[in-house]
Scaffold this motif. Structure first.
Motif, mmCIF file in Angstrom:
data_model
loop_
_atom_site.group_PDB
_atom_site.id
_atom_site.type_symbol
_atom_site.label_atom_id
_atom_site.label_comp_id
_atom_site.label_asym_id
_atom_site.label_seq_id
_atom_site.Cartn_x
_atom_site.Cartn_y
_atom_site.Cartn_z
ATOM 1 N N LEU A 1 0.832 -1.199 0.000
ATOM 2 C CA LEU A 1 0.000 0.000 0.000
ATOM 3 C C LEU A 1 0.866 1.248 0.000
ATOM 4 O O LEU A 1 0.638 2.192 -0.770
ATOM 5 C CB LEU A 1 -0.924 -0.014 1.217
ATOM 6 C CG LEU A 1 -1.689 1.275 1.541
ATOM 7 C CD1 LEU A 1 -2.621 1.655 0.398
ATOM 8 C CD2 LEU A 1 -2.476 1.104 2.829
ATOM 9 N N ASN A 2 1.875 1.257 0.852
ATOM 10 C CA ASN A 2 2.775 2.416 0.925
ATOM 11 C C ASN A 2 3.508 2.641 -0.388
ATOM 12 O O ASN A 2 3.812 3.780 -0.761
ATOM 13 C CB ASN A 2 3.802 2.214 2.047
ATOM 14 C CG ASN A 2 3.151 2.084 3.391
ATOM 15 O OD1 ASN A 2 2.009 2.502 3.576
ATOM 16 N ND2 ASN A 2 3.853 1.497 4.344
ATOM 17 N N ARG A 3 3.787 1.540 -1.097
ATOM 18 C CA ARG A 3 4.509 1.639 -2.369
ATOM 19 C C ARG A 3 3.570 1.977 -3.522
ATOM 20 O O ARG A 3 4.022 2.259 -4.642
ATOM 21 C CB ARG A 3 5.236 0.319 -2.638
ATOM 22 C CG ARG A 3 6.378 0.442 -3.631
ATOM 23 C CD ARG A 3 7.194 -0.816 -3.717
ATOM 24 N NE ARG A 3 6.472 -1.940 -4.294
ATOM 25 C CZ ARG A 3 7.042 -3.093 -4.648
ATOM 26 N NH1 ARG A 3 8.344 -3.259 -4.464
ATOM 27 N NH2 ARG A 3 6.326 -4.072 -5.157
ATOM 28 N N GLY A 4 2.261 1.924 -3.267
ATOM 29 C CA GLY A 4 1.297 2.261 -4.307
ATOM 30 C C GLY A 4 0.806 1.091 -5.119
ATOM 31 O O GLY A 4 0.087 1.273 -6.113
ATOM 32 N N ASP A 5 1.164 -0.137 -4.705
ATOM 33 C CA ASP A 5 0.691 -1.331 -5.403
ATOM 34 C C ASP A 5 -0.656 -1.740 -4.809
ATOM 35 O O ASP A 5 -0.756 -2.693 -4.025
ATOM 36 C CB ASP A 5 1.705 -2.465 -5.259
ATOM 37 C CG ASP A 5 3.050 -2.120 -5.876
ATOM 38 O OD1 ASP A 5 3.060 -1.294 -6.803
ATOM 39 O OD2 ASP A 5 4.071 -2.679 -5.437
ATOM 40 N N LEU A 6 -1.719 -1.038 -5.185
ATOM 41 C CA LEU A 6 -2.984 -1.162 -4.471
ATOM 42 C C LEU A 6 -3.671 -2.504 -4.692
ATOM 43 O O LEU A 6 -4.256 -3.070 -3.762
ATOM 44 C CB LEU A 6 -3.910 -0.015 -4.879
ATOM 45 C CG LEU A 6 -3.370 1.394 -4.586
ATOM 46 C CD1 LEU A 6 -4.405 2.440 -4.962
ATOM 47 C CD2 LEU A 6 -2.970 1.541 -3.126
ATOM 48 N N SER A 7 -3.617 -3.042 -5.898
ATOM 49 C CA SER A 7 -4.277 -4.310 -6.160
ATOM 50 C C SER A 7 -3.635 -5.435 -5.348
ATOM 51 O O SER A 7 -4.319 -6.234 -4.703
ATOM 52 C CB SER A 7 -4.221 -4.630 -7.656
ATOM 53 O OG SER A 7 -4.797 -5.891 -7.910
ATOM 54 N N GLU A 8 -2.314 -5.501 -5.374
ATOM 55 C CA GLU A 8 -1.604 -6.540 -4.629
ATOM 56 C C GLU A 8 -1.763 -6.325 -3.125
ATOM 57 O O GLU A 8 -1.857 -7.285 -2.349
ATOM 58 C CB GLU A 8 -0.126 -6.549 -5.024
ATOM 59 C CG GLU A 8 0.603 -7.810 -4.618
ATOM 60 C CD GLU A 8 2.038 -7.842 -5.111
ATOM 61 O OE1 GLU A 8 2.777 -8.751 -4.665
ATOM 62 O OE2 GLU A 8 2.425 -6.969 -5.918
ATOM 63 N N ALA A 9 -1.804 -5.058 -2.704
ATOM 64 C CA ALA A 9 -2.011 -4.756 -1.290
ATOM 65 C C ALA A 9 -3.369 -5.272 -0.831
ATOM 66 O O ALA A 9 -3.499 -5.882 0.239
ATOM 67 C CB ALA A 9 -1.909 -3.256 -1.051
ATOM 68 N N ALA A 10 -4.397 -5.046 -1.638
ATOM 69 C CA ALA A 10 -5.740 -5.514 -1.281
ATOM 70 C C ALA A 10 -5.767 -7.027 -1.150
ATOM 71 O O ALA A 10 -6.379 -7.585 -0.225
ATOM 72 C CB ALA A 10 -6.744 -5.054 -2.335
ATOM 73 N N GLU A 11 -5.077 -7.700 -2.038
ATOM 74 C CA GLU A 11 -5.041 -9.170 -1.994
ATOM 75 C C GLU A 11 -4.420 -9.654 -0.687
ATOM 76 O O GLU A 11 -4.951 -10.571 -0.033
ATOM 77 C CB GLU A 11 -4.251 -9.694 -3.189
ATOM 78 C CG GLU A 11 -4.189 -11.206 -3.280
ATOM 79 C CD GLU A 11 -3.378 -11.679 -4.482
ATOM 80 O OE1 GLU A 11 -2.935 -12.838 -4.480
ATOM 81 O OE2 GLU A 11 -3.167 -10.869 -5.412
ATOM 82 N N SER A 12 -3.299 -9.067 -0.286
ATOM 83 C CA SER A 12 -2.628 -9.495 0.943
ATOM 84 C C SER A 12 -3.469 -9.176 2.174
ATOM 85 O O SER A 12 -3.576 -9.992 3.096
ATOM 86 C CB SER A 12 -1.255 -8.818 1.059
ATOM 87 O OG SER A 12 -0.342 -9.360 0.133
ATOM 88 N N LEU A 13 -4.063 -8.003 2.199
ATOM 89 C CA LEU A 13 -4.857 -7.611 3.361
ATOM 90 C C LEU A 13 -6.141 -8.427 3.469
ATOM 91 O O LEU A 13 -6.578 -8.784 4.574
ATOM 92 C CB LEU A 13 -5.161 -6.113 3.295
ATOM 93 C CG LEU A 13 -3.932 -5.220 3.495
ATOM 94 C CD1 LEU A 13 -4.214 -3.797 3.033
ATOM 95 C CD2 LEU A 13 -3.484 -5.226 4.946
ATOM 96 N N GLU A 14 -6.752 -8.716 2.338
ATOM 97 C CA GLU A 14 -7.937 -9.574 2.356
ATOM 98 C C GLU A 14 -7.590 -10.971 2.862
ATOM 99 O O GLU A 14 -8.370 -11.590 3.597
ATOM 100 C CB GLU A 14 -8.540 -9.645 0.951
ATOM 101 C CG GLU A 14 -9.280 -8.378 0.547
ATOM 102 C CD GLU A 14 -9.678 -8.383 -0.923
ATOM 103 O OE1 GLU A 14 -9.266 -9.329 -1.646
ATOM 104 O OE2 GLU A 14 -10.368 -7.439 -1.344
#
Length: 510
Positions: free
Chosen positions: A118-131
């Motif tokens: 998320l901090n790096r701006g990779d929002l799609s991959e961030a959502a996957e990890s957080l989900e």
């Protein structure tokens, strides 16, 4: 620490072989569990002290020396947290992917990786990890908070609202997701719900200037100018140096004076009494005492500025297993590095001003440069704290710009650690700095970075963020030649890096 893992290998062959031999010996030692725990204790101790670079170095060595230890995931996870604190997001993502691969069934590695992405701006991959973290543990509040931030950044506000509600269902005591929800309510016109949520934040965290200020803006928008003024006064008691709140208070009092001049005058007098050094308060109190409903000098025109858009609070911290979040400001360290690159080694020969000195955090490294070290700050309490350090030759409780105006060509070095975020347009300050510097003198300052390419923005915290273009234009107009303008991570706000600029400029010859 009973035995520290070996130092990083040197390029030479024999040393590398010796390193491998020693690591193999550690892995076979009968007390490996005790050694690992002892070494991790030292590393997390450094992390707690804010010695993040040293902690990161030790975490990295632990991952190599104990590569086969069943709990080495903790070292990788904490290394990722430390690297986030240093603003090294690519390295942090690499470390956190290592941690996740070692224990993919645990929610914390997925959460930590999601926040770094998320901090790096990779929002799609961030959502996957957080989900994935939230799926593994539906009661993992931090995962829901992070997922809400992802949705907020992608414009999925209903998704953000749902995620933050899930976070509060798991942890009703949390303040940050409640603040974020209050912000969403305000944006969507649900004023009463927003007020209730902001007030609930203050019940849990009374010293919360963002929430206090936000309530003031909502009250002002509804026409309750007296209530708004009271909120602004309370916010200023928490963040006295934020001129934007002083300006907003002046606007609220001017509006109140149209219907209740006596109440407005009483509040203005309370403002002046609480902040005797503030020129805006003094002018407004005098004007209202004389029955003149006029804005303070420099205040916006009728109607005031639009309410600053309140963004989601950047949280939560990486969920480290044995190390704390690194939260302290990096500004002193960054300014020290910038000044040391711009000047010869410290030799005690310069006239130095610490503008907006606060409690004197910059003094320990400024003093070696100075034949005279002067500190100026608007807060008498902070000046007293700076005096306790015993490093300043002179201290003044005064507005830095006023001091600079009265000190033509008096300084070789002017440093502003936390002054620019209290200002909107930095042009007048830069002009004052140029006037107070000797030709060739150095000015170094830090401020939060505006996401857009141009302009200035008032943040929900009551602090200003500045664009690179604004800083360069103001410096050029003042006669300051920018020699360096580096984008850096200034601090963590709940585990999320806050980007900013570190500026170094010299006064041009006339």
């Amino acid at each position: 620490m009973t035995r520290q893992p070996p130092s990083p290998a040197r390029p030479a062959g024999p040393n590398r072989q010796e390193r491998r031999r020693r690591i193999a010996a550690i892995q076979k030692a009968p007390d490996i569990a005790q050694r690992f725990a002892a070494d991790m204790k030292v590393a997390t101790g450094l992390h707690k002290q804010g010695r993040v670079r040293e902690a990161a170095d030790l975490y990295r060595r632990i991952t190599k020396a104990y590569a086969d230890h069943p709990e080495v995931r903790i070292a990788w996870s904490n290394l990722g947290a430390a690297l986030q604190g240093l603003g090294r997001l690519d390295d942090a993502v690499h470390a956190l992917k290592k941690a996740r691969a070692l224990r993919p069934d645990q929610p914390a590695p997925h959460h930590n990786l999601g926040m770094a992405l998320l901090n790096r701006g990779d929002l799609s991959e961030a959502a996957e990890s957080l989900e994935r973290a939230a799926t593994l543990d539906p009661g993992f509040a931090d995962a829901w908070v992070g997922l809400g931030l992802v949705h907020q950044r992608t414009g999925n506000l209903p998704g953000a609202e749902e995620a933050w509600e899930r976070a509060l269902a798991a942890r009703p005591d949390l303040v940050e997701p409640r603040f974020n929800l209050a912000t969403l309510y305000a944006r969507s016109g649900r004023r009463e719900a927003a007020l209730a949520a902001f007030r609930a934040c203050l019940e849990r965290q009374p010293r919360f200037p963002e929430a206090t200020y936000a309530i003031g803006r909502l009250l002002e928008e509804s026409g309750d100018f007296a209530g708004a003024a009271g909120q602004y006064l309370e916010a200023l008691r928490l963040v006295p140096g934020v001129e934007a709140i002083h300006d907003q208070l002046g606007l609220a009092l001017r509006a109140l004076a149209r219907s209740d001049a006596g109440k407005a005058s009483a509040l203005a007098e309370a403002w002046r009494t609480a902040f005797p050094q503030n020129a805006t308060a003094a002018r407004m109190a005098a004007a209202l005492a004389d029955g003149v409903s006029a804005p303070a000098e420099g205040a916006p025109a009728d109607g005031g500025p639009a309410a600053p858009e309140t963004g989601a609070r950047a949280i939560p911290a990486p969920t480290v297993d044995a190390a704390p979040e690194a939260t302290e400001s990096r500004v002193p360290e960054l300014l020290k590095e910038a000044v040391s690159a711009a000047l010869p080694p410290a030799a005690g020969a310069l006239s130095v001003l610490d503008a907006g000195c606060g409690d004197g955090l910059l003094a320990p490294w400024l003093k070696p440069y100075a034949t005279t070290l002067v500190g100026v700050d608007t807060s008498p309490a902070r000046i007293a704290g700076a005096g306790d350090r015993g490093l300043y030759d002179r201290l003044e409780a005064r507005a830095p710009a006023e001091h600079l105006a009265d000190a033509p060509a008096a300084y070789d070095l002017v440093v502003a650690g936390d002054l620019l975020p209290a200002l909107g347009d930095v042009g007048p300050l830069f002009a004052a700095v140029a006037g107070a510097l000797e030709t060739g003198g150095v000015f170094a300052a830090a401020t939060e970075a505006l996401a857009g390419p141009t302009g200035v923005e008032l943040l929900p915290s009551g602090r200003y963020a500045h664009s690179e273009a604004h800083l360069r234009t103001a410096a050029e107009a003042a006669g300051l030649a920018v020699s360096d303008l580096a984008r850096e991570t200034l601090r963590l706000d709940g585990g999320v890096p806050v980007d900013g600029f570190v500026l170094v400029a010299r006064k041009r010859p006339r």
